[in-house]
Enzyme design. Structure first.
Site, mmCIF file in Angstrom:
data_model
loop_
_atom_site.group_PDB
_atom_site.id
_atom_site.type_symbol
_atom_site.label_atom_id
_atom_site.label_comp_id
_atom_site.label_asym_id
_atom_site.label_seq_id
_atom_site.Cartn_x
_atom_site.Cartn_y
_atom_site.Cartn_z
ATOM 1 N N LYS A 16 -2.896 -3.117 7.694
ATOM 2 C CA LYS A 16 -3.319 -4.418 8.221
ATOM 3 C C LYS A 16 -2.843 -5.597 7.374
ATOM 4 C CE LYS A 16 -5.358 -7.063 11.147
ATOM 5 N NZ LYS A 16 -5.099 -7.146 12.574
ATOM 6 N N TYR A 64 0.998 0.387 14.549
ATOM 7 C CA TYR A 64 0.030 0.268 13.479
ATOM 8 C C TYR A 64 0.454 1.035 12.237
ATOM 9 C CZ TYR A 64 -3.959 0.400 10.586
ATOM 10 O OH TYR A 64 -4.776 0.254 9.502
ATOM 11 N N ASP A 76 0.886 -1.166 0.000
ATOM 12 C CA ASP A 76 0.000 0.000 0.000
ATOM 13 C C ASP A 76 0.921 1.212 0.000
ATOM 14 O OD1 ASP A 76 -1.538 2.203 0.764
ATOM 15 O OD2 ASP A 76 -2.746 1.065 2.199
#
Ligand code: 13P
Ligand code: 13P
Ligand code: MG
Ligand code: MG
Length: 388
Positions: free
Chosen positions: A235, A232, A15
């Site tokens: 995901k 984070y 991503d």
């Protein structure tokens, strides 16, 4: 033994930024990555390639003769992501460069952010493969469908009626916390296998081999970005490669488990469970509550390394009911709002205010007289059998 040279299929994804939030890549980033891969194809580094997206994940599908974990191939993928990320930054896309954890390439993209699934094999006269690409979920999301494809006779008729499949398959399961793997054989060790892969956040089916001759049948990316980065940053949206037909499950047996939109982790902020919705390319974008989690399946034939296709496999009204059911499950799950099991458990959440809230409240908790303090959280205590 065949004299034919082996072909490697590499699916490497990252991503690198997306349009209007986390829902879809921008076409200019696809174009930037395509340009790099086209140059490498003309130089002969790769035989063929196909660039696409699953939601906000940019997917590089490549064939070559360099084998798995080739520094040359990983470097060109890294360069394609860097170029795409540069465009993403110019366009001010959201979370530009999200999955590129490092500035410097060091021989292998694993550990640097991108997800990788690669397999090497001697091409059969006809070599059908399926590339699965998911967004808003984690690698363990493939545990249930991959188990069903290669071990469940109620899914895969060939396990019962095709002599070439009848011996079953072996499953290499990777423990992402310990960095170790174990190989279990089905059907004999099916219950042991299920005992561990039912915990998909930790134990992930990484590779599947045909038992009879150890031929590679499937591979799943196991990178867990949040574990690598220690915080984070996305995901770990996974990819998988599965070979089909003549000695492997039929295409329809490979797709059949996805007719059940099972619950997976990774929806909204990587912190919620939701149904995995199988979609055609045009719906490979995540808008409702940044989801629900989606899976795209592209079918190719490989001929002398050439990628013939793709066929957009979930672009079929036969999956309409699955999508409708997934939408209803999405409604049902959403009504739980911030409650588990829609929201993930505290150890799995990607965003959490819990430590800060507990810290803030720590002086306001008062001991309740007469209530014992249990040493361990109740959920971690050993389950006792009724006979103990
Ligand atoms: P064909 O006879 O059309 O090749 O199909 C075989 C098969 O296995 C379909 O599931
Ligand atoms: P990605 O991991 O697909 O970037 O999604 C981030 C997110 O949590 C969106 O809600
Ligand atoms: Mg994103
Ligand atoms: Mg994503």
């Amino acid at each position: 033994m065949s004299e034919k040279p082996k072909i490697t299929v590499s699916v490497i994804k990252a991503d690198i930024g997306s349009l209007a939030g986390h829902h879809v890549v921008h076409p200019d980033t696809i174009a930037a990555a395509t340009r790099i891969l086209a140059e490498e194809k003309s130089k002969g580094t790769i035989i063929d390639f196909y660039v696409t997206n699953a939601g906000d994940d940019l997917e590089l599908i490549m064939t070559h003769r360099e084998g798995v974990d080739s520094p040359k191939i990983h470097e060109l993928a890294w360069n394609a992501f860097k170029e795409a990320a540069k465009v993403a930054k110019e366009l001010g896309l959201y979370a530009a460069g999200q999955d590129l954890l490092s500035d410097a390439f060091s021989g292998n993209v694993r550990g640097l952010g991108p997800g990788v699934a690669e397999m090497e094999f001697v091409e059969r006269p006809a070599e059908p493969i399926v590339i699965f690409m998911a967004d808003k979920t984690e690698p363990g999301a493939f545990n249930l469908p991959v188990f069903r494809i290669f071990a469940d006779p109620f899914n895969t008729a060939g396990l019962v009626i095709d002599p070439k499949l009848h011996d079953g398959f072996k499953f290499e399961v990777f423990d992402v916390f310990e960095g170790q793997s174990v190989t279990l054989s089905a059907p004999e060790e099916m219950y042991d296998l299920l005992a561990i892969i039912g915990t998909p956040a930790r134990y992930i089916i990484r590779r599947v081999y045909r038992k009879k001759d150890n031929e590679i049948a499937a591979v799943v990316s196991v990178e867990r970005l949040n574990l690598m980065a220690g915080k984070y940053i996305g995901k770990d949206d996974p990819v998988a490669i599965i070979r089909a037909q003549s000695g492997f499950p039929a295409l329809g047996e490979v797709l059949e488990p996805f007719a059940f939109p099972h619950l997976v982790a990774g929806w909204m902020r990587g912190s919620h469970h939701g149904p995995l919705m199988p979609v055609p390319q045009r719906y490979a974008k995540c808008t409702r509550f940044d989801g629900p989690p989606r899976i795209l399946g592209l079918g190719f034939q490989i001929k002398n390394g050439r990628l013939v296709g793709p066929a957009d496999l979930f672009d079929d009204p036969a999956f309409d009911e699955t999508r409708r059911l997934a939408s209803r499950i999405a409604d049902y799950m959403r009504r739980h709002g911030p409650f588990m099991p829609h929201r993930l458990g505290p150890e799995e959440m990607e965003y959490t205010t819990l430590p800060a809230v507990l810290e803030k409240l720590k002086d306001r908790f008062v001991k309740v007289v007469g209530e014992p303090k249990t040493k361990k959280p109740i959920l971690e205590t050993k389950m006792l059998s009724h006979h103990e």
